[in-house]
Design a protein around this motif. Structure first.
Motif, short mmCIF file in Angstrom:
data_model
loop_
_atom_site.label_atom_id
_atom_site.label_comp_id
_atom_site.label_asym_id
_atom_site.label_seq_id
_atom_site.Cartn_x
_atom_site.Cartn_y
_atom_site.Cartn_z
N LEU A 133 0.83 -1.19 0.00
CA LEU A 133 0.00 0.00 0.00
C LEU A 133 0.87 1.25 0.00
O LEU A 133 1.93 1.28 0.60
CB LEU A 133 -0.92 0.01 1.22
N HIS B 196 -2.37 7.62 -0.22
CA HIS B 196 -3.34 8.12 -1.20
C HIS B 196 -3.49 9.63 -1.01
O HIS B 196 -3.48 10.10 0.13
CB HIS B 196 -4.70 7.42 -1.00
N PHE C 81 -3.38 2.94 -0.22
CA PHE C 81 -4.09 2.17 -1.23
C PHE C 81 -3.13 1.41 -2.14
O PHE C 81 -1.94 1.69 -2.18
CB PHE C 81 -4.96 3.09 -2.10
N GLU D 81 -3.80 -0.35 -6.21
CA GLU D 81 -4.70 -0.84 -7.24
C GLU D 81 -4.46 -2.33 -7.41
O GLU D 81 -3.32 -2.76 -7.58
CB GLU D 81 -4.47 -0.10 -8.56
N ILE E 106 -9.35 -1.37 -5.82
CA ILE E 106 -8.21 -1.10 -4.94
C ILE E 106 -8.46 -1.68 -3.56
O ILE E 106 -9.61 -1.93 -3.17
CB ILE E 106 -7.94 0.42 -4.77
N TYR E 107 -7.36 -1.90 -2.82
CA TYR E 107 -7.41 -2.03 -1.37
C TYR E 107 -7.27 -0.61 -0.85
O TYR E 107 -6.52 0.21 -1.40
CB TYR E 107 -6.23 -2.84 -0.83
N PHE E 108 -7.95 -0.30 0.26
CA PHE E 108 -7.85 1.02 0.88
C PHE E 108 -7.83 0.83 2.38
O PHE E 108 -8.68 0.14 2.94
CB PHE E 108 -9.03 1.89 0.46
N SER F 277 -10.33 9.81 4.91
CA SER F 277 -10.43 10.05 3.48
C SER F 277 -11.12 11.40 3.32
O SER F 277 -12.28 11.56 3.70
CB SER F 277 -11.26 8.94 2.82
N TRP G 10 -17.96 0.31 -2.19
CA TRP G 10 -17.04 0.05 -1.09
C TRP G 10 -17.37 -1.32 -0.49
O TRP G 10 -18.53 -1.65 -0.29
CB TRP G 10 -17.20 1.11 -0.01
N CYS H 113 -12.44 -0.85 -2.85
CA CYS H 113 -13.29 0.04 -3.64
C CYS H 113 -13.24 -0.41 -5.09
O CYS H 113 -12.15 -0.53 -5.66
CB CYS H 113 -12.82 1.48 -3.53
#
Length: 169
Positions: free
Chosen positions: A17, A20, A26, A28, A51-53, A61, A72, A132
């Motif tokens: 990660l 962001h 994040f 992709e 993506i992972y977030f 955010s 999400w 997401c």
């Protein structure tokens, strides 16, 4: 309520990660090879992206919007609040989390394209790993961070929440 502990540093390393621009971390994980045309502007886009977030360490955010719908998905950790403002100024907060452990949580929530949105861990000390999925696919060229002061002027009834989750300048 017992906190769902996750090791943020381990996840950042393991999932590769990166920070962001809106806050959090994040990576992709998917970009569809298939393309679609966004009719409103005749722009070619990947059909979908994912993506992972991760939100942790008190990060949030910041208010932003994109042109596409964003779904999400909750994976692990503490509940996350996704705040959405539509064009009429209606505020909806989706509590994303383990719905088997938190009666007020859902596993998935959709933010419709064009709406302003921001997210934060329900417990400021918490950490949440989510995914997401965006369709048509996400492009940074369509990513818009809110300008501090602009959303507060337009949606004065939500000033406190907007100011708290504004981008860090």
């Amino acid at each position: 309520m017992q906190r769902a502990s996750i090791d943020s540093r381990e996840l950042i390393q393991r999932l590769k990660l990166e920070p962001h621009p809106e806050g959090g971390f994040f990576c992709e994980t998917y970009r569809a090879n298939g393309k679609v045309v966004r009719e409103s502007e005749q722009a070619m886009r990947s059909a979908s992206t994912a993506i992972y977030f991760l939100l942790c360490d008190g990060a949030h955010s910041s208010w932003h919007r994109i042109r596409s719908d964003e779904d999400w998905h909750f994976y692990a950790g503490d509940p996350l609040d996704v705040h959405v403002l539509d064009a009429n100024g209606t505020l909806v907060t989706h509590r994303l989390g383990n719905a088997l452990e938190h009666a007020d949580a859902v596993f998935q929530a959709v933010v419709e394209g064009g709406n302003w949105f921001a997210a934060e861990c329900h417990d400021a000390e918490g950490a949440a790993l989510v995914g997401c999925t965006v369709a048509p696919g996400f492009e940074f060229s369509e990513f818009e961070l809110a300008v501090p002061g602009a959303l507060e002027a337009r949606y004065a009834q939500h000033r406190e929440l907007i100011e708290r989750l504004n981008p860090k300048v």
